[in-house]
Design an enzyme around this catalytic site. Structure first.
Site, PDB file in Angstrom:
ATOM      1  N   ASP A 157       0.795  -1.233   0.000  1.00 11.35           N
ATOM      2  CA  ASP A 157       0.000   0.000   0.000  1.00 11.35           C
ATOM      3  C   ASP A 157       0.829   1.287   0.000  1.00 11.35           C
ATOM      4  O   ASP A 157       0.315   2.346  -0.347  1.00 11.35           O
ATOM      5  CB  ASP A 157      -0.945   0.018   1.210  1.00 11.35           C
ATOM      6  CG  ASP A 157      -0.203  -0.006   2.544  1.00 11.35           C
ATOM      7  OD1 ASP A 157       1.035  -0.120   2.549  1.00 11.35           O
ATOM      8  OD2 ASP A 157      -0.867   0.068   3.591  1.00 11.35           O
ATOM      9  N   HIS A 158       2.098   1.227   0.357  1.00 10.99           N
ATOM     10  CA  HIS A 158       2.892   2.449   0.503  1.00 10.99           C
ATOM     11  C   HIS A 158       3.615   2.884  -0.777  1.00 10.99           C
ATOM     12  O   HIS A 158       3.963   4.061  -0.915  1.00 10.99           O
ATOM     13  CB  HIS A 158       3.937   2.272   1.612  1.00 10.99           C
ATOM     14  CG  HIS A 158       3.421   2.573   2.987  1.00 10.99           C
ATOM     15  ND1 HIS A 158       2.356   1.909   3.532  1.00 10.99           N
ATOM     16  CD2 HIS A 158       3.836   3.462   3.929  1.00 10.99           C
ATOM     17  CE1 HIS A 158       2.130   2.376   4.760  1.00 10.99           C
ATOM     18  NE2 HIS A 158       3.011   3.317   5.012  1.00 10.99           N
TER      19      HIS A 158
ATOM     20  N   ASP B 123       3.806  -0.679  11.299  1.00 15.81           N
ATOM     21  CA  ASP B 123       3.326   0.634  10.891  1.00 15.81           C
ATOM     22  C   ASP B 123       2.755   1.303  12.133  1.00 15.81           C
ATOM     23  O   ASP B 123       2.079   0.659  12.939  1.00 15.81           O
ATOM     24  CB  ASP B 123       2.250   0.516   9.817  1.00 15.81           C
ATOM     25  CG  ASP B 123       1.892   1.876   9.223  1.00 15.81           C
ATOM     26  OD1 ASP B 123       2.420   2.204   8.145  1.00 15.81           O
ATOM     27  OD2 ASP B 123       1.099   2.613   9.841  1.00 15.81           O
TER      28      ASP B 123
ATOM     29  N   ARG C 210      -1.481  12.762   9.933  1.00 16.07           N
ATOM     30  CA  ARG C 210      -0.133  13.268  10.226  1.00 16.07           C
ATOM     31  C   ARG C 210       0.164  14.432   9.289  1.00 16.07           C
ATOM     32  O   ARG C 210      -0.129  14.366   8.108  1.00 16.07           O
ATOM     33  CB  ARG C 210       0.877  12.130  10.039  1.00 16.07           C
ATOM     34  CG  ARG C 210       2.235  12.364  10.623  1.00 16.07           C
ATOM     35  CD  ARG C 210       2.995  11.045  10.763  1.00 16.07           C
ATOM     36  NE  ARG C 210       2.567  10.322  11.953  1.00 16.07           N
ATOM     37  CZ  ARG C 210       2.870   9.050  12.193  1.00 16.07           C
ATOM     38  NH1 ARG C 210       3.582   8.350  11.317  1.00 16.07           N
ATOM     39  NH2 ARG C 210       2.467   8.471  13.301  1.00 16.07           N
TER      40      ARG C 210
ATOM     41  N   SER D 240       6.440   7.668  12.307  1.00 16.04           N
ATOM     42  CA  SER D 240       6.333   6.339  11.715  1.00 16.04           C
ATOM     43  C   SER D 240       7.151   5.303  12.466  1.00 16.04           C
ATOM     44  O   SER D 240       8.122   5.617  13.158  1.00 16.04           O
ATOM     45  CB  SER D 240       6.790   6.393  10.257  1.00 16.04           C
ATOM     46  OG  SER D 240       6.901   5.107   9.714  1.00 16.04           O
TER      47      SER D 240
ATOM     48  N   ARG E 151       9.036   3.203  11.048  1.00 11.13           N
ATOM     49  CA  ARG E 151      10.111   2.758  10.156  1.00 11.13           C
ATOM     50  C   ARG E 151      11.435   2.555  10.887  1.00 11.13           C
ATOM     51  O   ARG E 151      12.050   3.481  11.399  1.00 11.13           O
ATOM     52  CB  ARG E 151      10.260   3.722   8.981  1.00 11.13           C
ATOM     53  CG  ARG E 151      10.606   5.144   9.354  1.00 11.13           C
ATOM     54  CD  ARG E 151      10.497   6.089   8.174  1.00 11.13           C
ATOM     55  NE  ARG E 151       9.109   6.381   7.846  1.00 11.13           N
ATOM     56  CZ  ARG E 151       8.716   7.497   7.213  1.00 11.13           C
ATOM     57  NH1 ARG E 151       9.594   8.392   6.845  1.00 11.13           N
ATOM     58  NH2 ARG E 151       7.449   7.701   6.947  1.00 11.13           N
TER      59      ARG E 151
END
Length: 792
Positions: free
Chosen positions: A132-133, A197, A479, A673, A675
């Protein structure tokens, strides 16, 4: 089985093209005396067993001898070691057994590369990967999906092949946003899920403890290890009344973000309760728990409600609804449960808010927004309206927005700025299309984007505004950090409800308030009427399983190949172990001033391309951080050459010279995030420590997993005394232990020194990560040790 998960052999299929409905025979098999239900329509051998969860909770209650909040019940009900667990809110660490793992494509690449190096044959916990990203929003759904499929073919092929080889489920690009796919297919009341996520808590709207983590944490659980979490505190949000007129579920979390701030809930679970909870829809609750991530919360949760049961039935999971309803006493807080902090919100008096720009906790009531615009000098003209994302892309959200758009169209109006719509999933998109909702947006000239994150995560190739142009956009996203959506630091991003977004976009003015203002038309003035309550599609959601690829039964002969010349996927080389001594004369790569989120440490957008290639993506390390020395971005002085260069270029030069370095930072370093690249990249470039006033939870954990030292100033004022030219020595590492401080000695350029104390939150196991060089290294050492022992 333990932890509320059972395994059986009862397969169930749905007729392709049919709405998601449970056959009568399947429903009848789950009688009120049966605590089990399928964990997912797509996994025939996995079951939820509420009797096991209830038994676990009772064992915890017997130990603690006090009432439990709902979130405590679910978290403690998944303990790995109930009898031995040290349970102290905000202090001790828990060993937990999650029942699911969900990863999105940008973070999954590195997580799966790490998992492959563990040498296991299969994931030990149900796992799904969601694409999806990487889909960049530009021209619309069809064109953007085709472009993404072509551009990311190697990555998608890699992810699908790893899923097939190791027994994980794979959701193709275009199937939907990870959090919406999870809500529609995998989330269930009382479950414990981790996801790579930060908005994984979206599933809390369906009564699940869903927690965002870094990839290394996911790898641990995939490998069959227990997952470690600091025992969360619990913030109770007591809801009374009922939303009315223009107020929406989004306004609950917008208001709460303003009260808690971006770090006020760090280390805590936000738990909602009270009569007001029953008035909210399931997807509305998911909106609230989704954006709870912006407060720093570990997760957010709602107890089981009738609307959750209705949503489960509409998405083909009536068996879960029946089982959960039978065990409702387990899926709510005990009477007399106590919270660490209590906040009261009367939904009936709640008014719409708009939050921003630059930070999601700057909450402004819509009634006061005109004053704020006048005082701030923000561009009042709306340059774009964006509706959707994982936060607000439900059937309810988009149907309500369509009702407002239809009012304006009937009055002869058109949007005064580009309008973008991102459905959350193919199931939702198809359902909206069948209901005639999407037709309204077509008439509005809106651009229908792919069922993906798109602009929300920075995957937006915006064409209408040149970089550096001051402009204002309104979004229903979660965000709004500077440059987050369109990589333009001059764009002001305002977060609000979908209803407010559509109204402001038709008006074209940022200061337009649909509750009080009118739009001038050739025949007079037009006023919006509040939209009606619209919850679920009457016939259930449309089937969209074509986007799912199940792992094959026979996987033994499958292999995953990674080209050594690929610039997208790269195998990891283990980091070196700690040398066993204190660090002396470390240089400061950068002293960061102000907010430093993971978007500043490793920006998204075009850099998503390299999420599976550590060497390449490290070229963006800290390029968004502000250098306190010169107030510039991506310009630091090399202590060896005296010249200014980019942050990653300077770090690479230090690495070639064998010079290790630290970063000095302010509060809530690593906000945003999940990440883990924000921890991997500094480690790869020879960093050893991040020294900050405070850390965001996920990032601090990620740093530890990669063998870095996240250290905090005991005296926050020490930050101000440090200069970029100083040398840093860290003493006490040979005796590093839980609660044992580290001494930092600062050597000035003239040779004078001063010292200060640094704290940390390491426990014994995490100290093992540091000493071994990473959590993965420690896992490999333990595996090697067990193999050696087994041969004796």
């Amino acid at each position: 089985m333990a932890f509320g998960v059972a395994i059986g052999n009862h397969a169930w299929r749905r007729v392709p093209g049919a709405a998601l409905k449970v056959p009568r025979a399947s429903m009848a098999s789950v009688a009120s005396t049966q605590p089990r239900a399928r964990m997912s329509r797509l996994e025939s051998d996995r079951f939820i067993d509420y009797s096991v969860l209830d038994s676990n909770i009772k064992r915890v209650q017997e130990r603690l001898r006090r009432p439990l909040t709902f979130s405590e019940k679910i978290v403690y009900g998944h303990l790995d070691n109930i009898e031995d667990a040290d349970i102290r809110r905000g202090e001790s660490y828990l060993k937990l057994r999650p029942t699911r793992i969900a990863c999105q494509d940008a973070t999954a690449q590195m997580a799966l590369i790490q998992f492959m190096s563990a040498g296991l044959d299969s994931v030990k916990v149900p796992t799904t990967i969601h694409c999806d990203h990487l889909i960049v929003a530009k021209d619309g759904n069809t064109a953007d999906l085709a472009t993404a499929t072509a551009d990311n073919e190697e990555v998608y092929r890699f992810l699908e092949s790893v899923c097939k080889r190791y027994g994980a489920g794979f959701w193709k690009p275009g199937a939907g946003i990870i959090h919406q796919i999870v809500l529609e297919n995998y989330a269930y009341p009382g479950g414990l899920m981790i996801g790579t996520d930060s908005h994984t808590p979206n599933a809390g709207g369906l009564g699940m403890a869903a927690i965002g983590v870094g990839g290394a944490d996911a790898v641990d659980v995939m490998s069959g290890l227990a997952w470690e979490l600091k025992t969360p505190k619990v913030i109770g949000i007591h809801l009374t009344g009922q939303l009315s007129k223009w107020a929406s579920p989004k306004d609950v979390i917008l208001k709460l973000a303003g009260e808690l701030t971006v770090k006020g809930a760090t280390g805590s679970i936000i738990e909602y309760f009270g009569d007001g909870v029953e008035s909210l829809s399931c997807t509305g609750m998911a909106t609230i728990t989704n954006m709870g991530a912006e407060t720093g919360a570990t997760t957010s949760m709602f107890p089981y409600t009738n609307s959750m049961g209705a949503y489960l039935a509409a998405t083909g999971r009536s068996d879960i609804a029946k089982a959960a309803s039978a065990w409702r006493h387990t899926l709510e807080a005990d009477r007399g449960a106590e919270y660490d902090r209590l906040i009261n919100i009367d939904l009936s008096t709640l008014e719409p808010s708009i939050n921003g720009p630059a930070t999601p906790d700057h909450a402004i009531p819509l009634s006061k927004f005109k004053e704020e615009i006048a005082q701030s000098g923000w561009q009042s003209k709306v340059s774009a309206g964006l509706i959707g994302s994982c936060t607000n892309s439900s059937f309810e959200d988009i149907s309500r927005v369509a009702h407002l758009a239809r009012q304006a169209l009937d009055a002869g109006l058109q949007p005064q700025a580009p309008l973008y719509l991102s459905p959350g999933s193919e199931a939702t998109r198809a359902t909206l299309e069948k209901a005639g909702v999407l037709e309204v947006f077509e008439k509005s000239g809106a651009t229908l984007l792919a069922n993906a994150c798109g602009p929300c995560c920075g995957s937006w190739n915006r064409q209408d505004i040149a970089k550096g142009t001051d402009n204002s956009i309104v979004t229903s996203y979660n965000r709004n950090f500077t440059g987050r959506l369109d990589s333009n630091p001059a764009t002001k991003i305002f977060l609000t409800s979908p209803e407010t977004v559509i109204a402001k976009t038709f008006a074209g003015d940022l200061d337009f308030n649909p509750a009080t203002d009118a739009i001038r038309t050739p025949t007079g003035a037009f006023r919006f009427e509040p939209p009606p309550s619209i919850d679920l599609p009457a016939a259930g959601y449309e089937e969209a399983d074509a986007g799912y690829v199940a792992p094959p039964a026979d996987r033994a002969q499958l292999h995953v190949d990674i080209s050594p010349t690929s610039d997208r996927i790269q195998r990891l080389q283990p980091f070196g172990a700690w040398p066993g001594h204190d660090y002396d004369d470390l240089v400061i790569l950068i002293k960061v001033e102000g907010k430093c989120t993971t978007d500043h440490i490793t920006p998204a957008g075009p850099w998503f391309r390299y999420r599976g290639h550590l060497e390449n993506i490290s070229n963006n390390t800290l390029i968004g951080a502000v250098n306190a020395e010169n107030k510039k971005i991506n310009a630091v002085r090399n202590v060896f050459t005296g010249k200014y260069d980019g942050v990653p270029e300077t770090a690479r030069d230090y690495k070639v010279r064998g010079q290790q370095w630290v970063v000095i930072a302010e509060h809530n370093y690593g906000e945003g995030s999940s990440r883990e690249h924000a921890a991997l990249q500094p480690r790869f470039l020879n960093g050893v420590a991040i020294i900050a006033k405070s850390f965001a939870r996920i990032h601090e954990s990620n740093l530890k997993k990669q063998g870095m030292l996240p250290l905090t100033f005991v005296d926050a004022d020490a930050y101000d005394r440090i200069e970029a030219s100083d040398k840093i020595s860290l003493r006490g590492l040979t005796k590093l232990g839980p609660g044992r401080a580290v001494e930092m000695i600062v050597t000035k350029s003239d040779g004078n020194t001063w010292s200060t104390t640094l704290a940390h939150s390491f426990n014994d196991e995490q100290i093992g990560y540091f000493k071994a060089g990473s959590a993965l290294n420690l896992m490999a050492l333990a595996d090697a040790g067990s193999k050696t022992t087994s041969t004796l």
